[in-house]
Design a protein around this motif. Structure first.
Motif, PDB file in Angstrom:
ATOM      1  N   VAL A  90      40.387  35.352  42.178  1.00  0.00           N
ATOM      2  CA  VAL A  90      39.456  36.373  41.732  1.00  0.00           C
ATOM      3  C   VAL A  90      38.975  36.014  40.334  1.00  0.00           C
ATOM      4  CG1 VAL A  90      39.140  38.805  41.154  1.00  0.00           C
ATOM      5  CG2 VAL A  90      40.574  38.165  43.118  1.00  0.00           C
ATOM      6  N   LEU A  98      40.668  46.368  43.018  1.00  0.00           N
ATOM      7  CA  LEU A  98      40.429  45.147  43.791  1.00  0.00           C
ATOM      8  C   LEU A  98      41.710  44.341  43.993  1.00  0.00           C
ATOM      9  CD1 LEU A  98      37.325  42.867  43.591  1.00  0.00           C
ATOM     10  CD2 LEU A  98      39.576  41.845  43.793  1.00  0.00           C
ATOM     11  N   LEU A 102      43.165  43.471  47.648  1.00  0.00           N
ATOM     12  CA  LEU A 102      43.186  42.080  48.092  1.00  0.00           C
ATOM     13  C   LEU A 102      44.590  41.667  48.513  1.00  0.00           C
ATOM     14  CD1 LEU A 102      41.778  39.377  48.529  1.00  0.00           C
ATOM     15  CD2 LEU A 102      42.204  38.838  46.121  1.00  0.00           C
ATOM     16  N   VAL A 129      36.564  35.038  44.925  1.00  0.00           N
ATOM     17  CA  VAL A 129      35.989  36.383  44.916  1.00  0.00           C
ATOM     18  C   VAL A 129      35.522  36.669  43.492  1.00  0.00           C
ATOM     19  CG1 VAL A 129      36.409  38.847  45.306  1.00  0.00           C
ATOM     20  CG2 VAL A 129      37.555  37.129  46.751  1.00  0.00           C
ATOM     21  N   ILE A 182      31.107  40.471  44.968  1.00  0.00           N
ATOM     22  CA  ILE A 182      31.425  41.878  45.207  1.00  0.00           C
ATOM     23  C   ILE A 182      31.070  42.694  43.963  1.00  0.00           C
ATOM     24  CG2 ILE A 182      33.393  43.458  45.449  1.00  0.00           C
ATOM     25  CD1 ILE A 182      34.612  41.555  47.396  1.00  0.00           C
ATOM     26  N   ARG A 192      36.325  48.013  48.599  1.00  0.00           N
ATOM     27  CA  ARG A 192      37.286  47.649  49.646  1.00  0.00           C
ATOM     28  C   ARG A 192      36.566  47.198  50.911  1.00  0.00           C
ATOM     29  NH1 ARG A 192      41.895  51.720  51.661  1.00  0.00           N
ATOM     30  NH2 ARG A 192      42.880  50.993  49.748  1.00  0.00           N
ATOM     31  N   LEU A 195      35.249  43.796  50.413  1.00  0.00           N
ATOM     32  CA  LEU A 195      36.337  42.819  50.380  1.00  0.00           C
ATOM     33  C   LEU A 195      36.793  42.475  51.789  1.00  0.00           C
ATOM     34  CD1 LEU A 195      38.081  41.297  48.292  1.00  0.00           C
ATOM     35  CD2 LEU A 195      39.742  43.143  48.495  1.00  0.00           C
TER      36      LEU A 195
END
Length: 216
Positions: A90, A98, A102, A129, A182, A192, A195
């Motif tokens: 990330v 997040l 994740l 991400v 995102i 979410r 994701l």
């Protein structure tokens, strides 16, 4: 169909709309809502995977349509996937929810789909991400809430090569690097949803089929 393909298949059948560009895999942008007007976030409990209630023939045809056609209807000549263990990192400015979301998602992929996937902080992650503002995403793809792109490791890199063969899903033979973009200023539920949807599409089928009711 091999067991490890089932969860990405089902996760990929999620609530997307056709991309604003035929070669891009996106989730449609939603109108912003105030935090006070939003329902409570959905939480996953212990989940028992059950066989799909359809014949093997129908399941095979659905898988072919999911795997060899994009949301826009563009045909894909080959099915692509990561070969070997998958790492996820990330970057950007992720919201507080997040990280835990994740972690929960990667746990599900390992336990339910038997995918060898794990977090990393290294720059050579298979899946990156990147959390950026909605405004930043809309400048690149105005109709997208979030999207996934191959062969890049950041939004800056994507913007430089977005109109080249490097980011063309239909030219891909195997997956090695994929980035997911995102929003970090959307509601926790939208973050979410993005994701789950984009990680699933980073791993597996790129298409969505609304007629399949048993989707995540």
């Amino acid at each position: 169909m091999k067991k490890y393909l089932l969860l990405p298949l089902m996760l990929a059948i999620s609530a997307c709309v056709p991309a604003s560009h035929p070669g891009v895999v996106t989730r449609a942008a939603m109108e912003p809502a105030s935090t006070s007007s939003l329902p409570a976030m959905k939480r996953f409990t212990v989940h028992q995977s059950l066989p799909a209630p359809r014949s093997n023939n129908d399941l095979s045809l659905d898988f072919i349509e999911l795997s060899f056609r994009m949301e826009s209807g563009k045909e894909l000549p080959v099915f692509t996937r990561f070969e070997g263990p998958v790492t996820v990192r990330v970057i950007g400015a992720p919201p507080p929810t997040l990280g835990p979301d994740l972690t929960a998602l990667l746990n599900r992929l390992r336990q339910e789909a038997r995918i060898d996937i794990s977090p990393t902080s290294g720059p050579n992650a298979n899946i990156t991400v990147e959390a950026v503002s909605r405004r930043t995403i809309s400048k690149v793809l105005p109709q997208a809430a979030c999207f996934v792109a191959p062969n890049v490791s950041s939004l800056d890199e994507y913007k430089k090569v977005r109109r080249t063969a490097q980011t063309n899903w239909s030219l891909l033979k195997t997956r090695s690097r994929v980035s997911i973009f995102i929003p970090n200023d959307a509601s926790p539920q939208e973050v979410r949803d993005c994701l789950h949807e984009e990680v699933a599409q980073a791993l597996g089928p790129l298409n969505d089929l609304y007629r399949l009711p048993d989707s995540v």
